[in-house]
Design a protein around this motif. Structure first.
Motif, PDB file in Angstrom:
ATOM      1  N   GLY A  57      -0.356  -9.476  -0.022  1.00 21.97           N
ATOM      2  CA  GLY A  57      -0.876  -9.847  -1.335  1.00 21.97           C
ATOM      3  C   GLY A  57      -2.339  -9.477  -1.493  1.00 21.97           C
ATOM      4  O   GLY A  57      -2.776  -9.053  -2.574  1.00 21.97           O
ATOM      5  N   THR A  58      -3.108  -9.639  -0.414  1.00 20.66           N
ATOM      6  CA  THR A  58      -4.529  -9.280  -0.466  1.00 20.66           C
ATOM      7  C   THR A  58      -4.701  -7.785  -0.690  1.00 20.66           C
ATOM      8  O   THR A  58      -5.532  -7.345  -1.500  1.00 20.66           O
ATOM      9  CB  THR A  58      -5.237  -9.690   0.831  1.00 20.66           C
ATOM     10  N   MET A  59      -3.920  -6.982   0.017  1.00 24.35           N
ATOM     11  CA  MET A  59      -4.006  -5.529  -0.168  1.00 24.35           C
ATOM     12  C   MET A  59      -3.608  -5.137  -1.589  1.00 24.35           C
ATOM     13  O   MET A  59      -4.253  -4.279  -2.212  1.00 24.35           O
ATOM     14  CB  MET A  59      -3.100  -4.819   0.839  1.00 24.35           C
ATOM     15  N   LEU A  60      -2.563  -5.782  -2.116  1.00 22.66           N
ATOM     16  CA  LEU A  60      -2.148  -5.485  -3.483  1.00 22.66           C
ATOM     17  C   LEU A  60      -3.257  -5.837  -4.469  1.00 22.66           C
ATOM     18  O   LEU A  60      -3.560  -5.066  -5.395  1.00 22.66           O
ATOM     19  CB  LEU A  60      -0.871  -6.255  -3.821  1.00 22.66           C
ATOM     20  N   LEU A  61      -3.908  -6.981  -4.264  1.00 21.96           N
ATOM     21  CA  LEU A  61      -4.984  -7.410  -5.155  1.00 21.96           C
ATOM     22  C   LEU A  61      -6.160  -6.438  -5.086  1.00 21.96           C
ATOM     23  O   LEU A  61      -6.771  -6.112  -6.112  1.00 21.96           O
ATOM     24  CB  LEU A  61      -5.431  -8.822  -4.771  1.00 21.96           C
ATOM     25  N   ILE A  62      -6.471  -5.981  -3.877  1.00 27.60           N
ATOM     26  CA  ILE A  62      -7.583  -5.034  -3.710  1.00 27.60           C
ATOM     27  C   ILE A  62      -7.321  -3.754  -4.492  1.00 27.60           C
ATOM     28  O   ILE A  62      -8.192  -3.259  -5.225  1.00 27.60           O
ATOM     29  CB  ILE A  62      -7.810  -4.721  -2.217  1.00 27.60           C
ATOM     30  N   THR A 117       0.825  -1.208   0.000  1.00 29.11           N
ATOM     31  CA  THR A 117       0.000   0.000   0.000  1.00 29.11           C
ATOM     32  C   THR A 117       0.857   1.256   0.000  1.00 29.11           C
ATOM     33  O   THR A 117       0.616   2.193  -0.765  1.00 29.11           O
ATOM     34  CB  THR A 117      -0.929   0.008   1.225  1.00 29.11           C
ATOM     35  N   GLU A 118       1.884   1.269   0.846  1.00 30.46           N
ATOM     36  CA  GLU A 118       2.727   2.461   0.980  1.00 30.46           C
ATOM     37  C   GLU A 118       3.544   2.714  -0.278  1.00 30.46           C
ATOM     38  O   GLU A 118       3.628   3.843  -0.760  1.00 30.46           O
ATOM     39  CB  GLU A 118       3.652   2.269   2.181  1.00 30.46           C
ATOM     40  N   LEU A 119       4.153   1.661  -0.811  1.00 33.97           N
ATOM     41  CA  LEU A 119       4.916   1.828  -2.044  1.00 33.97           C
ATOM     42  C   LEU A 119       3.985   2.130  -3.224  1.00 33.97           C
ATOM     43  O   LEU A 119       4.379   2.814  -4.174  1.00 33.97           O
ATOM     44  CB  LEU A 119       5.746   0.575  -2.324  1.00 33.97           C
ATOM     45  N   GLY A 120       2.756   1.615  -3.149  1.00 30.00           N
ATOM     46  CA  GLY A 120       1.775   1.956  -4.177  1.00 30.00           C
ATOM     47  C   GLY A 120       1.456   3.439  -4.171  1.00 30.00           C
ATOM     48  O   GLY A 120       1.286   4.067  -5.222  1.00 30.00           O
ATOM     49  N   ALA A 121       1.374   4.027  -2.972  1.00 33.66           N
ATOM     50  CA  ALA A 121       1.133   5.468  -2.878  1.00 33.66           C
ATOM     51  C   ALA A 121       2.298   6.258  -3.453  1.00 33.66           C
ATOM     52  O   ALA A 121       2.102   7.278  -4.138  1.00 33.66           O
ATOM     53  CB  ALA A 121       0.889   5.855  -1.419  1.00 33.66           C
ATOM     54  N   ILE A 122       3.522   5.798  -3.187  1.00 34.18           N
ATOM     55  CA  ILE A 122       4.699   6.466  -3.761  1.00 34.18           C
ATOM     56  C   ILE A 122       4.675   6.361  -5.287  1.00 34.18           C
ATOM     57  O   ILE A 122       4.974   7.319  -5.997  1.00 34.18           O
ATOM     58  CB  ILE A 122       5.986   5.860  -3.192  1.00 34.18           C
ATOM     59  N   LEU A 123       4.320   5.184  -5.771  1.00 34.51           N
ATOM     60  CA  LEU A 123       4.249   4.975  -7.225  1.00 34.51           C
ATOM     61  C   LEU A 123       3.255   5.947  -7.862  1.00 34.51           C
ATOM     62  O   LEU A 123       3.567   6.603  -8.866  1.00 34.51           O
ATOM     63  CB  LEU A 123       3.836   3.527  -7.510  1.00 34.51           C
ATOM     64  N   LEU A 124       2.059   6.070  -7.279  1.00 34.73           N
ATOM     65  CA  LEU A 124       1.038   6.947  -7.859  1.00 34.73           C
ATOM     66  C   LEU A 124       1.426   8.418  -7.724  1.00 34.73           C
ATOM     67  O   LEU A 124       1.161   9.217  -8.624  1.00 34.73           O
ATOM     68  CB  LEU A 124      -0.311   6.697  -7.189  1.00 34.73           C
ATOM     69  N   SER A 125       2.059   8.770  -6.607  1.00 36.16           N
ATOM     70  CA  SER A 125       2.495  10.161  -6.427  1.00 36.16           C
ATOM     71  C   SER A 125       3.555  10.530  -7.455  1.00 36.16           C
ATOM     72  O   SER A 125       3.513  11.608  -8.057  1.00 36.16           O
ATOM     73  CB  SER A 125       3.041  10.366  -5.016  1.00 36.16           C
ATOM     74  N   TYR A 185      -0.476  -1.565  13.415  1.00 39.79           N
ATOM     75  CA  TYR A 185      -1.250  -2.569  14.140  1.00 39.79           C
ATOM     76  C   TYR A 185      -1.072  -3.974  13.567  1.00 39.79           C
ATOM     77  O   TYR A 185      -0.611  -4.875  14.246  1.00 39.79           O
ATOM     78  CB  TYR A 185      -2.733  -2.181  14.139  1.00 39.79           C
ATOM     79  N   VAL A 186      -1.441  -4.157  12.302  1.00 34.68           N
ATOM     80  CA  VAL A 186      -1.450  -5.506  11.722  1.00 34.68           C
ATOM     81  C   VAL A 186      -0.057  -6.100  11.717  1.00 34.68           C
ATOM     82  O   VAL A 186       0.148  -7.249  12.131  1.00 34.68           O
ATOM     83  CB  VAL A 186      -2.031  -5.463  10.298  1.00 34.68           C
ATOM     84  N   ARG A 187       0.912  -5.334  11.237  1.00 36.00           N
ATOM     85  CA  ARG A 187       2.269  -5.874  11.167  1.00 36.00           C
ATOM     86  C   ARG A 187       2.816  -6.213  12.546  1.00 36.00           C
ATOM     87  O   ARG A 187       3.617  -7.139  12.696  1.00 36.00           O
ATOM     88  CB  ARG A 187       3.194  -4.859  10.472  1.00 36.00           C
ATOM     89  N   GLN A 188       2.408  -5.463  13.557  1.00 34.18           N
ATOM     90  CA  GLN A 188       2.900  -5.711  14.912  1.00 34.18           C
ATOM     91  C   GLN A 188       2.241  -6.923  15.559  1.00 34.18           C
ATOM     92  O   GLN A 188       2.754  -7.472  16.531  1.00 34.18           O
ATOM     93  CB  GLN A 188       2.639  -4.476  15.786  1.00 34.18           C
ATOM     94  N   LEU A 189       1.093  -7.331  15.033  1.00 35.93           N
ATOM     95  CA  LEU A 189       0.366  -8.442  15.648  1.00 35.93           C
ATOM     96  C   LEU A 189       0.532  -9.757  14.897  1.00 35.93           C
ATOM     97  O   LEU A 189       0.319 -10.830  15.462  1.00 35.93           O
ATOM     98  CB  LEU A 189      -1.131  -8.094  15.732  1.00 35.93           C
ATOM     99  N   MET A 198      -4.372   6.084   0.819  1.00 32.18           N
ATOM    100  CA  MET A 198      -3.503   4.918   0.843  1.00 32.18           C
ATOM    101  C   MET A 198      -2.472   5.007   1.965  1.00 32.18           C
ATOM    102  O   MET A 198      -2.172   4.006   2.629  1.00 32.18           O
ATOM    103  CB  MET A 198      -2.796   4.759  -0.508  1.00 32.18           C
ATOM    104  N   LEU A 199      -1.938   6.201   2.209  1.00 33.15           N
ATOM    105  CA  LEU A 199      -0.950   6.365   3.273  1.00 33.15           C
ATOM    106  C   LEU A 199      -1.579   6.159   4.652  1.00 33.15           C
ATOM    107  O   LEU A 199      -0.938   5.623   5.560  1.00 33.15           O
ATOM    108  CB  LEU A 199      -0.308   7.747   3.185  1.00 33.15           C
ATOM    109  N   ILE A 200      -2.818   6.574   4.815  1.00 37.51           N
ATOM    110  CA  ILE A 200      -3.514   6.329   6.089  1.00 37.51           C
ATOM    111  C   ILE A 200      -3.713   4.841   6.306  1.00 37.51           C
ATOM    112  O   ILE A 200      -3.476   4.310   7.401  1.00 37.51           O
ATOM    113  CB  ILE A 200      -4.862   7.075   6.102  1.00 37.51           C
ATOM    114  N   VAL A 201      -4.158   4.144   5.255  1.00 41.20           N
ATOM    115  CA  VAL A 201      -4.344   2.691   5.349  1.00 41.20           C
ATOM    116  C   VAL A 201      -3.006   2.009   5.650  1.00 41.20           C
ATOM    117  O   VAL A 201      -2.928   1.107   6.493  1.00 41.20           O
ATOM    118  CB  VAL A 201      -4.953   2.144   4.037  1.00 41.20           C
ATOM    119  N   ALA A 202      -1.946   2.454   4.983  1.00 37.70           N
ATOM    120  CA  ALA A 202      -0.622   1.873   5.223  1.00 37.70           C
ATOM    121  C   ALA A 202      -0.179   2.108   6.660  1.00 37.70           C
ATOM    122  O   ALA A 202       0.422   1.223   7.291  1.00 37.70           O
ATOM    123  CB  ALA A 202       0.397   2.474   4.250  1.00 37.70           C
TER     124      ALA A 202
END
Length: 349
Positions: free
Chosen positions: A328-333, A254-262, A312-316, A302-306
Motif C-alpha cells: 500500500g505504501t508503494m502504491l501511495l508513493i 509496482t510491477e503491475l503499475g509498470a505493466i499498466l503504464l506500458s 528481498y523485501v517479500r522474502q524477508l 519501476m521494474l527495477i524497484v519491483a
C-alpha cells in the motif's frame, strides 16, 4: 622542341602550387579575424567561463558561426590546403555543439526526468491509463470466471512451469507454505521469478504492439491478467485469498503499475495513429512517440524497484498486514508522485 616542352612541364607545376598557396593565404587572411574571434568565444564556453565573453561577442556568435561555416564550404569547393580545412572543420564542429548541442548532461537529464518530466508524460496519457486499467481488471475477472466455471481452463491459461503444483484442489497447507518467507518460499520462488521476467516481456510487448492501433496491446493485457485471475482463484478456493493478495502486493503494486503504464503508452501510440486529429499522422506520432518513450523509460525504473521488492523485501517479511502495508505504501508513493509532481519549467531546459 622536346627540350622546350620538358622545360615548360618542369616550370608550370611550381607556378600552379605557388598560385594555390597564394590563393589559400589570401583566403585565410581575409577571414582569419572572424575565425579567431569565434575560436575564443567557443573556447570560453567549453571551459564554462561565459563571463569572459562580452555582450557584443555573444550576440555575434550565430553570425560568426554562419560565416565560418560558409568559409568551410568555400574551402572545400576550392580545395584549399588541408591544414586550413582541418582547422575550419574542427572549429565549426565545436561551435555547432555550443550553439545547437544538448544543454544538459546525463545527471541533468535524470534530475529533470524524475523531477517532473516522467510524471507530466504519465498525466498526459490519463485516458489511455484508464482504458488499460479497465482492460486489466476485466482480464483478471475473465481468468477468475473461466476457472470458476470449469477448472480445466486453469491448465489452458497457466503453464505447468508457472503453476509449480499450485493447481485447483492443491493441499491448502502446501499453498500456505509457498507464501512464506525465505525459509519456506521455494515454492513461489519459481513463480516469482517467472512473474518478473514475464511482466518485463509484457511491458516491452505491450508498448511495441501499440503501433497496430492498440488492439494487440489490449489483447495482451487481457491474456496476461487472466493468468493472475486464475492463480488467485486457486488460493481463494483454499481460503488463502487475502494472504495471496498480501504476498502479491509487496511487489505487485509496482510491477503491475509498470505493466499498466506500458500498456497505456502502447495504446496512446495506437490511438494517436487512429485519431490524429487536425495534425498529420507523422506530426501526431512524433509528439505521442516522445511522450510514450518517456513513460517507458520510467517503467524500467519501476521494474527495477519491483525486482528489489520481490527479491528481498517479500522474502524477508512474512506477516500479512506488514505485506499489505508495504504494498500500500508503494502504491501511495507512485500515485502521489504521478499526481502531484509538476512538470519542469521550460526555462530549466
Amino acid at each position: 622542341m622536346v627540350l622546350a616542352l620538358f622545360r615548360k612541364s618542369t616550370i608550370e607545376p611550381p607556378a600552379d602550387i605557388e598560385a594555390a598557396s597564394l590563393r589559400s593565404d589570401r583566403f585565410r587572411l581575409e577571414r582569419e579575424v572572424d575565425w579567431q574571434r569565434l575560436d575564443s568565444i567557443v573556447t570560453a564556453l567549453e571551459k564554462n567561463r561565459p563571463r569572459r565573453i562580452s555582450d557584443e561577442d555573444l550576440l555575434e556568435l550565430p553570425v560568426l558561426y554562419r560565416k565560418t561555416a560558409s568559409s568551410l564550404a568555400v574551402a572545400r569547393e576550392t580545395s584549399l590546403d588541408s591544414a586550413t580545412l582541418d582547422y575550419l572543420e574542427a572549429l565549426v564542429r565545436r561551435a555547432w555543439f555550443q550553439i545547437y548541442g544538448p544543454r544538459m548532461g546525463l545527471f541533468g537529464w535524470l534530475r529533470r526526468f524524475l523531477g517532473g518530466g516522467w510524471s507530466a508524460s504519465v498525466r498526459a496519457i490519463w485516458l489511455d491509463i484508464c482504458i488499460a486499467l479497465a482492460v486489466m481488471v476485466a482480464g483478471t475477472l475473465v481468468g477468475w470466471l473461466l476457472v470458476d466455471s470449469d477448472e480445466r481452463w486453469y491448465y489452458s491459461l497457466v503453464s505447468g512451469g508457472m503453476a509449480g503444483g499450485r493447481t485447483p484442489g492443491a493441499d491448502p497447507e502446501m499453498l500456505r507454505e509457498s507464501l512464506g518467507t525465505a525459509e519456506s518460499a521455494d515454492g513461489l520462488g519459481i513463480f516469482a521469478a517467472y512473474l518478473f521476467s514475464n511482466n518485463t516481456g509484457v511491458c516491452i510487448m505491450a508498448f511495441a504492439l501499440g503501433f497496430a492501433f492498440g488492439v494487440p496491446t489490449l489483447l495482451l493485457l487481457v491474456y496476461n491478467l487472466s493468468l493472475l485471475g486464475a492463480m488467485y482463484w486457486v488460493f481463494a478456493e483454499a481460503g488463502l485469498g487475502v494472504d495471496f493478495a498480501a504476498w502479491l502486493s509487496v511487489h505487485g503494486t509496482t510491477e503491475l503499475g509498470a505493466i499498466l503504464l506500458s500498456g497505456a503508452a502502447g495504446l496512446h501510440v495506437g490511438r494517436t495513429m487512429a485519431f490524429p486529429g487536425d495534425r498529420s499522422i507523422l506530426a501526431a506520432m512524433r509528439t505521442a512517440g516522445v511522450r510514450a518513450a518517456q513513460v517507458m523509460a520510467g517503467c524500467s525504473i519501476m521494474l527495477i524497484v519491483a525486482g528489489l521488492l520481490e527479491g528481498y523485501v517479500r522474502q524477508l517479511v512474512g506477516d500479512t498486514p506488514a505485506r499489505f502495508a508495504i504494498g500500500g505504501t508503494m502504491l501511495l508513493i507512485w500515485v502521489l508522485y504521478f499526481a502531484l509532481v509538476p512538470a519542469p519549467r521550460e526555462r530549466d531546459t
